[in-house]
Design a protein around this motif. Structure first.
Motif, PDB file in Angstrom:
ATOM      1  N   ASN A 239      39.748  46.065 -19.357  1.00 39.70           N
ATOM      2  CA  ASN A 239      39.105  44.889 -18.768  1.00 39.70           C
ATOM      3  C   ASN A 239      37.969  44.342 -19.625  1.00 39.70           C
ATOM      4  N   PHE A 240      37.711  44.979 -20.783  1.00 39.32           N
ATOM      5  CA  PHE A 240      36.651  44.529 -21.672  1.00 39.32           C
ATOM      6  C   PHE A 240      37.259  43.904 -22.923  1.00 39.32           C
ATOM      7  N   PRO A 241      37.353  42.579 -22.985  1.00 39.30           N
ATOM      8  CA  PRO A 241      37.853  41.927 -24.198  1.00 39.30           C
ATOM      9  C   PRO A 241      36.809  42.005 -25.301  1.00 39.30           C
ATOM     10  N   PRO A 242      37.186  41.713 -26.542  1.00 36.50           N
ATOM     11  CA  PRO A 242      36.194  41.693 -27.636  1.00 36.50           C
ATOM     12  C   PRO A 242      35.054  40.731 -27.315  1.00 36.50           C
ATOM     13  N   LEU A 243      33.874  41.081 -27.789  1.00 38.31           N
ATOM     14  CA  LEU A 243      32.669  40.324 -27.478  1.00 38.31           C
ATOM     15  C   LEU A 243      32.015  39.864 -28.774  1.00 38.31           C
ATOM     16  N   THR A 244      31.712  38.586 -28.861  1.00 39.17           N
ATOM     17  CA  THR A 244      31.017  38.044 -30.029  1.00 39.17           C
ATOM     18  C   THR A 244      29.567  37.759 -29.670  1.00 39.17           C
ATOM     19  N   ILE A 245      28.643  38.383 -30.415  1.00 39.27           N
ATOM     20  CA  ILE A 245      27.214  38.116 -30.264  1.00 39.27           C
ATOM     21  C   ILE A 245      26.668  37.831 -31.651  1.00 39.27           C
ATOM     22  N   GLY A 246      26.381  36.563 -31.923  1.00 38.99           N
ATOM     23  CA  GLY A 246      25.918  36.188 -33.252  1.00 38.99           C
ATOM     24  C   GLY A 246      26.956  36.546 -34.306  1.00 38.99           C
ATOM     25  N   ARG A 247      26.557  37.340 -35.293  1.00 39.75           N
ATOM     26  CA  ARG A 247      27.460  37.734 -36.365  1.00 39.75           C
ATOM     27  C   ARG A 247      28.234  39.011 -36.057  1.00 39.75           C
ATOM     28  N   PHE A 248      28.024  39.557 -34.847  1.00 40.96           N
ATOM     29  CA  PHE A 248      28.682  40.815 -34.492  1.00 40.96           C
ATOM     30  C   PHE A 248      29.903  40.570 -33.611  1.00 40.96           C
ATOM     31  N   TRP A 249      30.929  41.375 -33.832  1.00 42.23           N
ATOM     32  CA  TRP A 249      32.159  41.353 -33.037  1.00 42.23           C
ATOM     33  C   TRP A 249      32.343  42.762 -32.500  1.00 42.23           C
ATOM     34  N   ILE A 250      32.125  42.949 -31.198  1.00 38.53           N
ATOM     35  CA  ILE A 250      32.160  44.266 -30.573  1.00 38.53           C
ATOM     36  C   ILE A 250      33.475  44.417 -29.810  1.00 38.53           C
TER      37      ILE A 250
END
Length: 241
Positions: free
Chosen positions: A41-52
């Protein structure tokens, strides 16, 4: 595993003493991998230059992003909480302001209350030559953090994770001063840690504080301003700051 009949009888008896009708039934649920379902249920997350992203993600990693693999576990810090997101945005601002400067590129960085070590690993992705320490007083978080460091192919020479109550562990003390300190905890311990964190910080260093609600800002800031620090910027995110 069968339910404990004695415990059920105790609960029913307690209900009767409150003169409440107790309606109960036993339902058997088949064995399921709840953690795997949660991760999905947790898709990839983009925060600024980070891809979690989690290990369940099968899409190609974006070449233009700094990638961090973190699975949902007992440790706090998958990037979805506003406090973690706020720390990463603050870190981006500091990185841009100090681009190319040796102070951070080859300096020392501390992630106190590291949880999953997402902030420490983000710092490594941005400054791979820096010496980074991460610490938490929650033993399962330390285990998860060390596993995350391994999963992200970060060497112990670059990033070490310690179990520590506050800044007490010797390795944190001997590695000071730090050019950057993350402390994403809670308002009361942030205020309590003010003397120790300011003592560990380099004279030209940055301290990123998070885990406080907006109305707790002055409560926390007063403790640090009294020790000579000045507020560079406050980044609100919902109820948090």
């Amino acid at each position: 595993k069968q339910p404990e009949e004695a415990l059920i009888a105790q609960i029913i008896t307690a209900g009767k003493t409150l003169e409440q009708a107790v309606d109960w039934q036993i339902i058997h649920y088949p064995l399921r991998d709840w953690l795997a379902e949660n991760r999905a249920n947790f898709p990839p997350l983009t925060i600024g230059r980070f891809w979690i992203y989690g290990s369940h993600v099968r899409m190609p990693l974006p070449a233009a992003k700094k990638t961090l693999k973190i699975d949902a576990a007992q440790a706090f810090g998958s990037g979805t909480h506003p406090t973690t997101e706020g720390c990463l945005h603050a870190f981006h601002k500091i990185e841009r302001a100090n681009k190319g400067r040796a102070m951070l590129c080859r300096g020392r960085i501390l992630d106190l209350g590291c949880g999953s070590a997402v902030l420490a690993m983000a710092a490594h992705r941005m400054f791979p030559s820096a010496k980074i320490l991460a610490a938490d007083n929650h033993a399962p978080s330390v285990v998860s953090a060390r596993e995350n460091v391994r999963q992200n192919a970060i060497s112990q020479a670059s990033l070490r994770v310690h179990f520590s109550h506050g800044c007490a562990v010797r390795e944190i003390q001997t590695a000071a001063p730090y050019q950057l300190i993350f402390a994403n905890i809670l308002a009361a311990p942030l205020r309590q840690l003010a003397p120790r964190l300011t003592a560990l910080l380099a004279s030209n260093g940055y301290l990123i504080l998070s885990g406080m609600l907006a109305q707790q800002r002055r409560f926390v800031m007063q403790a640090y301003e009294a020790r000579g620090l000045c507020l560079k910027e406050a980044l609100p995110n919902g109820d948090w700051i």
